[in-house]
Design a protein around this motif. Structure first.
Motif, PDB file in Angstrom:
ATOM      1  N   GLN A 127       0.904  -1.247  -0.111  1.00  0.00           N
ATOM      2  CA  GLN A 127       0.009  -0.073   0.103  1.00  0.00           C
ATOM      3  C   GLN A 127       0.860   1.501  -0.041  1.00  0.00           C
ATOM      4  N   ILE A 128       1.715   1.283   0.865  1.00  0.00           N
ATOM      5  CA  ILE A 128       3.075   2.316   0.566  1.00  0.00           C
ATOM      6  C   ILE A 128       3.516   2.452  -0.569  1.00  0.00           C
ATOM      7  N   PHE A 129       3.759   1.483  -1.172  1.00  0.00           N
ATOM      8  CA  PHE A 129       4.443   1.510  -2.512  1.00  0.00           C
ATOM      9  C   PHE A 129       3.448   2.102  -3.714  1.00  0.00           C
ATOM     10  N   LYS A 130       2.304   1.580  -3.436  1.00  0.00           N
ATOM     11  CA  LYS A 130       1.270   2.384  -4.599  1.00  0.00           C
ATOM     12  C   LYS A 130       0.916   3.634  -4.143  1.00  0.00           C
ATOM     13  N   THR A 131       1.161   4.110  -2.952  1.00  0.00           N
ATOM     14  CA  THR A 131       0.962   5.551  -2.387  1.00  0.00           C
ATOM     15  C   THR A 131       1.924   6.399  -3.263  1.00  0.00           C
ATOM     16  N   TYR A 132       3.223   5.934  -3.142  1.00  0.00           N
ATOM     17  CA  TYR A 132       4.281   6.712  -3.861  1.00  0.00           C
ATOM     18  C   TYR A 132       4.220   6.365  -5.374  1.00  0.00           C
ATOM     19  N   LYS A 133       3.391   5.741  -5.649  1.00  0.00           N
ATOM     20  CA  LYS A 133       3.133   5.593  -7.334  1.00  0.00           C
ATOM     21  C   LYS A 133       4.460   4.682  -7.789  1.00  0.00           C
ATOM     22  N   GLY A 134       4.812   3.808  -6.815  1.00  0.00           N
ATOM     23  CA  GLY A 134       6.138   2.776  -7.277  1.00  0.00           C
ATOM     24  C   GLY A 134       7.268   3.501  -7.216  1.00  0.00           C
ATOM     25  N   ASP A 135       7.485   4.591  -6.573  1.00  0.00           N
ATOM     26  CA  ASP A 135       8.914   5.258  -6.517  1.00  0.00           C
ATOM     27  C   ASP A 135       9.419   4.845  -5.253  1.00  0.00           C
ATOM     28  N   PHE A 136      10.413   3.986  -5.103  1.00  0.00           N
ATOM     29  CA  PHE A 136      11.200   3.591  -4.042  1.00  0.00           C
ATOM     30  C   PHE A 136      11.684   4.774  -3.124  1.00  0.00           C
ATOM     31  N   TYR A 137      12.360   5.700  -4.183  1.00  0.00           N
ATOM     32  CA  TYR A 137      13.082   6.746  -3.544  1.00  0.00           C
ATOM     33  C   TYR A 137      12.312   7.774  -2.736  1.00  0.00           C
ATOM     34  N   LYS A 138      10.932   7.861  -2.973  1.00  0.00           N
ATOM     35  CA  LYS A 138      10.141   8.481  -2.035  1.00  0.00           C
ATOM     36  C   LYS A 138       9.878   7.819  -0.629  1.00  0.00           C
ATOM     37  N   ILE A 139      10.022   6.416  -0.508  1.00  0.00           N
ATOM     38  CA  ILE A 139       9.765   5.971   0.815  1.00  0.00           C
ATOM     39  C   ILE A 139      10.681   6.353   1.766  1.00  0.00           C
ATOM     40  N   ASP A 140      10.358   6.670   2.908  1.00  0.00           N
ATOM     41  CA  ASP A 140      11.335   6.967   4.134  1.00  0.00           C
ATOM     42  C   ASP A 140      12.301   5.642   4.218  1.00  0.00           C
ATOM     43  N   PRO A 141      13.466   6.138   3.762  1.00  0.00           N
ATOM     44  CA  PRO A 141      14.379   4.959   3.969  1.00  0.00           C
ATOM     45  C   PRO A 141      14.685   4.356   5.236  1.00  0.00           C
ATOM     46  N   THR A 142      14.315   5.018   6.465  1.00  0.00           N
ATOM     47  CA  THR A 142      14.502   4.401   7.589  1.00  0.00           C
ATOM     48  C   THR A 142      13.275   3.356   8.119  1.00  0.00           C
ATOM     49  N   LEU A 143      12.278   3.206   6.957  1.00  0.00           N
ATOM     50  CA  LEU A 143      11.294   2.324   7.256  1.00  0.00           C
ATOM     51  C   LEU A 143      11.945   0.682   6.915  1.00  0.00           C
ATOM     52  N   PHE A 144      12.984   0.614   6.368  1.00  0.00           N
ATOM     53  CA  PHE A 144      13.635  -0.512   5.718  1.00  0.00           C
ATOM     54  C   PHE A 144      14.470  -0.882   7.205  1.00  0.00           C
ATOM     55  N   SER A 145      13.999  -1.554   8.018  1.00  0.00           N
ATOM     56  CA  SER A 145      14.510  -1.895   9.289  1.00  0.00           C
ATOM     57  C   SER A 145      13.568  -2.994  10.259  1.00  0.00           C
ATOM     58  N   PRO A 146      14.262  -3.943  11.012  1.00  0.00           N
ATOM     59  CA  PRO A 146      13.495  -4.750  11.720  1.00  0.00           C
ATOM     60  C   PRO A 146      12.536  -4.216  12.571  1.00  0.00           C
ATOM     61  N   ALA A 147      11.395  -4.738  12.829  1.00  0.00           N
ATOM     62  CA  ALA A 147      10.304  -4.161  13.538  1.00  0.00           C
ATOM     63  C   ALA A 147      10.879  -4.008  14.966  1.00  0.00           C
ATOM     64  N   ALA A 148      11.778  -4.739  15.536  1.00  0.00           N
ATOM     65  CA  ALA A 148      12.329  -4.866  16.999  1.00  0.00           C
ATOM     66  C   ALA A 148      13.889  -4.845  16.844  1.00  0.00           C
ATOM     67  N   ALA A 149      14.419  -4.185  18.100  1.00  0.00           N
ATOM     68  CA  ALA A 149      15.939  -4.371  17.909  1.00  0.00           C
ATOM     69  C   ALA A 149      16.285  -4.633  19.408  1.00  0.00           C
ATOM     70  N   MET A 150      17.471  -5.335  19.545  1.00  0.00           N
ATOM     71  CA  MET A 150      18.123  -5.560  20.879  1.00  0.00           C
ATOM     72  C   MET A 150      19.493  -5.204  20.385  1.00  0.00           C
ATOM     73  N   VAL A 151      20.033  -4.447  21.367  1.00  0.00           N
ATOM     74  CA  VAL A 151      21.494  -4.191  21.420  1.00  0.00           C
ATOM     75  C   VAL A 151      22.204  -4.459  22.633  1.00  0.00           C
ATOM     76  N   THR A 152      23.405  -5.501  22.610  1.00  0.00           N
ATOM     77  CA  THR A 152      24.157  -5.875  23.796  1.00  0.00           C
ATOM     78  C   THR A 152      25.456  -5.097  23.953  1.00  0.00           C
ATOM     79  N   ALA A 153      25.601  -4.408  24.885  1.00  0.00           N
ATOM     80  CA  ALA A 153      26.892  -3.769  25.171  1.00  0.00           C
ATOM     81  C   ALA A 153      27.690  -4.644  25.798  1.00  0.00           C
ATOM     82  N   VAL A 154      28.657  -5.583  24.968  1.00  0.00           N
ATOM     83  CA  VAL A 154      29.289  -6.693  25.542  1.00  0.00           C
ATOM     84  C   VAL A 154      30.283  -6.489  26.724  1.00  0.00           C
TER      85      VAL A 154
END
Length: 323
Positions: A275-302
């Protein structure tokens, strides 16, 4: 900068390619030779392919430096099988090999060829500015490139790849499968760790401090429509993916990284990707690049043992996307 330049992702991945060639029938693939003597492996276009072929493709994309497995996962009960990616060298495996950063094209009009190349051949060609930051260059006498598409490259593209990689054309292997196929969908969802690492790079967190990584995302069901299939593979990561990174350095910086990593930070978060892709008329470069990320993140400071979490799995959006 990597401290392991002796690693050859093309040599390591080549062993996996040899297995795919020798066991093509088992993996339901077709192996042929192209006009230049290149090896062409169809893993999902004119053949059934399948999940097993996709798992091996994903490990080829990782340059032989990671494992990709299919395991039960009870956090998403409607979609209980997840692809889990693990590598002790996430910088080279994900950014130096798996990332689809090499744009290949030939011709114009309806018959033009275009594909994004991923996999270890990128580390021989060094066509992308990204490699300046990685400080990694492969040395090998063979090259492998994975293409997300339904046809092999034309001879002109084969020549371009061979010349860029400085190897003979008959030492180049291309593996291809469209996103709508099982194998193609698997290898795209298996980028869940790679998209996390790409965002780490975009956030300018020192890559040398990421010493290990693991990530998981639900296996998305295939669909014959390209946009729907592409949307599902992206949604598997954006709304169902989880990544766990292990980093050195101050705990407060690990905490900041965790907070910035998830897809929930994007302005475009909240709708199925198709749906997002169609909203931007198939232009990947208009999609916010920060969207391309996992839904959740864990970071361990070893060095302190502290783990920081951010984001969440969105089961409703997964259901809306997967059908």
């Amino acid at each position: 900068m990597t401290d392991t330049p002796e690693i050859s992702v093309n040599t390591l991945a080549g062993h996996l390619v040899d297995r795919l060639v020798h066991e093509a029938t088992k993996f339901r693939c077709i192996v042929t030779k192209g006009e230049r003597g290149e090896t062409l492996i169809d893993a999902g276009s004119a053949v059934v392919g399948g999940i097993d072929a996709g798992l091996l493709m994903a490990e080829v994309c990782l340059g032989g430096l990671g494992t990709v497995t299919l395991t039960p996962f009870n956090a998403s009960p409607n979609w209980p099988f997840h692809l889990t990616v693990r590598t002790k060298d996430p910088v080279i495996a994900c950014l130096g090999s798996q990332y689809a950063g090499w744009s290949l094209q030939h011709g114009e009009g309806k018959g033009a060829f275009f594909a994004l190349g991923s996999g270890p051949a990128r580390a021989l060609a060094l066509k992308e500015p990204l490699f300046h930051d990685l400080g990694y260059a492969d040395v090998a006498d063979r090259a492998t490139l994975v293409l997300e598409g339904d046809r092999p490259p034309p001879p002109e593209v084969v020549d371009k790849v061979a010349q860029a990689c400085k190897v003979a054309a008959d030492r180049v292997a291309f593996i291809y499968a469209p996103t709508r196929s099982l194998a193609g969908g698997v290898q795209v969802v298996a980028r869940v760790l790679e998209v996390a690492m790409h965002k780490v790079h975009e956030l300018k967190f020192p890559l040398s401090r990421v010493i290990d990584g693991i990530a998981t995302a639900p296996l998305s069901p295939p669909h014959p429509d390209f946009v729907t299939a592409m949307g599902r593979t992206n949604d598997a990561i954006i709304y169902g993916g989880q990544a766990h990174l292990f980093v050195t350095g101050p705990a407060n910086e690990a905490k900041e990284l965790a907070a910035a990593l998830p897809s929930t930070t994007s302005r475009d978060y909240g709708q199925p990707f198709a749906q997002i892709f169609k909203t931007y008329k198939g232009d990947f470069y208009k999609i916010d690049p920060t969207l391309f990320s996992p839904a959740a993140a864990m970071v361990t400071a070893v060095e302190t043992g502290e783990t920081f979490r951010a984001g969440h799995i969105d089961l409703a959006l997964l259901d809306a996307s997967f059908g």
